[in-house]
Scaffold this motif. Structure first.
Motif, short mmCIF file in Angstrom:
data_model
loop_
_atom_site.label_atom_id
_atom_site.label_comp_id
_atom_site.label_asym_id
_atom_site.label_seq_id
_atom_site.Cartn_x
_atom_site.Cartn_y
_atom_site.Cartn_z
N ALA A 139 11.26 5.27 -8.83
CA ALA A 139 10.65 4.01 -8.40
C ALA A 139 9.63 4.29 -7.30
O ALA A 139 9.99 4.68 -6.20
CB ALA A 139 11.74 3.07 -7.89
N TYR A 140 8.38 4.12 -7.62
CA TYR A 140 7.31 4.30 -6.65
C TYR A 140 6.77 2.93 -6.28
O TYR A 140 6.36 2.18 -7.16
CB TYR A 140 6.19 5.18 -7.22
N GLU A 141 6.78 2.64 -5.00
CA GLU A 141 6.38 1.32 -4.52
C GLU A 141 4.99 0.92 -5.02
O GLU A 141 4.74 -0.23 -5.35
CB GLU A 141 6.41 1.34 -2.99
N TYR A 187 1.85 10.13 -1.23
CA TYR A 187 1.86 9.96 -2.69
C TYR A 187 1.12 8.69 -3.09
O TYR A 187 0.34 8.69 -4.03
CB TYR A 187 3.30 9.93 -3.23
N ALA A 188 1.35 7.61 -2.35
CA ALA A 188 0.76 6.33 -2.72
C ALA A 188 -0.73 6.24 -2.43
O ALA A 188 -1.49 5.67 -3.21
CB ALA A 188 1.49 5.19 -1.99
N HIS A 189 -1.16 6.82 -1.30
CA HIS A 189 -2.54 6.61 -0.84
C HIS A 189 -3.36 7.88 -0.71
O HIS A 189 -4.56 7.81 -0.49
CB HIS A 189 -2.53 5.89 0.51
N GLY A 190 -2.71 9.02 -0.79
CA GLY A 190 -3.39 10.29 -0.57
C GLY A 190 -3.21 10.75 0.86
O GLY A 190 -2.95 9.95 1.77
N ARG A 199 1.62 7.94 -9.92
CA ARG A 199 0.27 8.49 -9.81
C ARG A 199 0.17 9.92 -10.30
O ARG A 199 -0.77 10.63 -9.98
CB ARG A 199 -0.19 8.45 -8.34
N GLY A 200 1.16 10.38 -11.06
CA GLY A 200 1.11 11.74 -11.57
C GLY A 200 1.84 12.70 -10.66
O GLY A 200 2.65 12.32 -9.82
N CYS A 201 1.52 13.96 -10.81
CA CYS A 201 2.18 15.02 -10.06
C CYS A 201 1.72 14.99 -8.60
O CYS A 201 0.55 15.19 -8.30
CB CYS A 201 1.87 16.37 -10.68
#
Length: 191
Positions: free
Chosen positions: A100-102, A23-26, A106-108
């Motif tokens: 809470a996203y570190e 999720y954070a980096h792809g 970034r959307g869906c």
């Protein structure tokens, strides 16, 4: 790596680590070494639980789908009417955006994943099925609410929701989803 008493099973830790990193980096930018380091497991442990990175990606997509369904179920548990159930779809997306996203929202996560996969990939099909299921949920609740042309209204609401989610992801905050929910409520009042 030594397992600590009470620690989650390796498969669960791997999937949670992959979920955070994907999720954070792809997915493409996240290698197996990063996942195993984040999960605190040996590479062999990853391959004992997932035959390949592709299988880990599919598990990630399914986990995101189940996560959204759980958020939706929590919202519908308190809905007092079919219209509130329709709006619960928007609320579940808002709940997702408010987690809470570190590294920020970034959307869906499902659309982000689909964007990285080639046409015809089973992961893209899984994302499509999720989006179709959300639209069918809307159709069913709109039918129960007695809305004329529930399929047409569900399609409008799906487009509103997906557009808002895309913009919210680009902007890194849920404001567009709040506006979309308000617009959906107004459309439902007029229907």
């Amino acid at each position: 790596m030594a397992r600590h008493p009470g620690a989650a099973p390796a498969r669960e830790r791997i999937l949670e680590a992959a979920s955070r990193l994907f999720y954070a980096h792809g997915m493409s930018a996240t290698g197996i070494d990063a996942v195993t380091a984040e999960a605190g497991v040996a590479k062999m442990s990853l391959y004992n639980n997932f035959a390949s990175k592709a299988e880990l990606v599919e598990a990630y997509i399914e986990a995101r789908h189940q996560e959204w369904l759980a958020l939706y179920d929590q919202r519908t548990a308190t809905a007092r009417s079919p219209i509130e159930r329709v709006l619960a779809v928007f609320d579940a997306y808002l709940d997702h955006a408010s987690l809470a996203y570190e590294h920020g929202f970034r959307g869906c996560g499902l659309l982000n994943a689909a964007a990285e996969l080639p046409a015809g990939d089973s992961g893209r099909d899984a994302v499509r099925r999720h989006k179709e299921q959300v639209e069918q949920i809307l159709v069913a609740d709109l039918e129960t609410a007695g809305v004329a042309d529930p399929a047409g209204m569900a399609e409008h609401l799906s487009f509103l929701l997906e557009g808002a989610m895309s913009r919210a992801g680009l902007e890194g905050r849920p404001d567009r989803l709040v506006t979309a929910r308000r617009m959906a409520a107004a459309m439902l009042d007029a229907a």
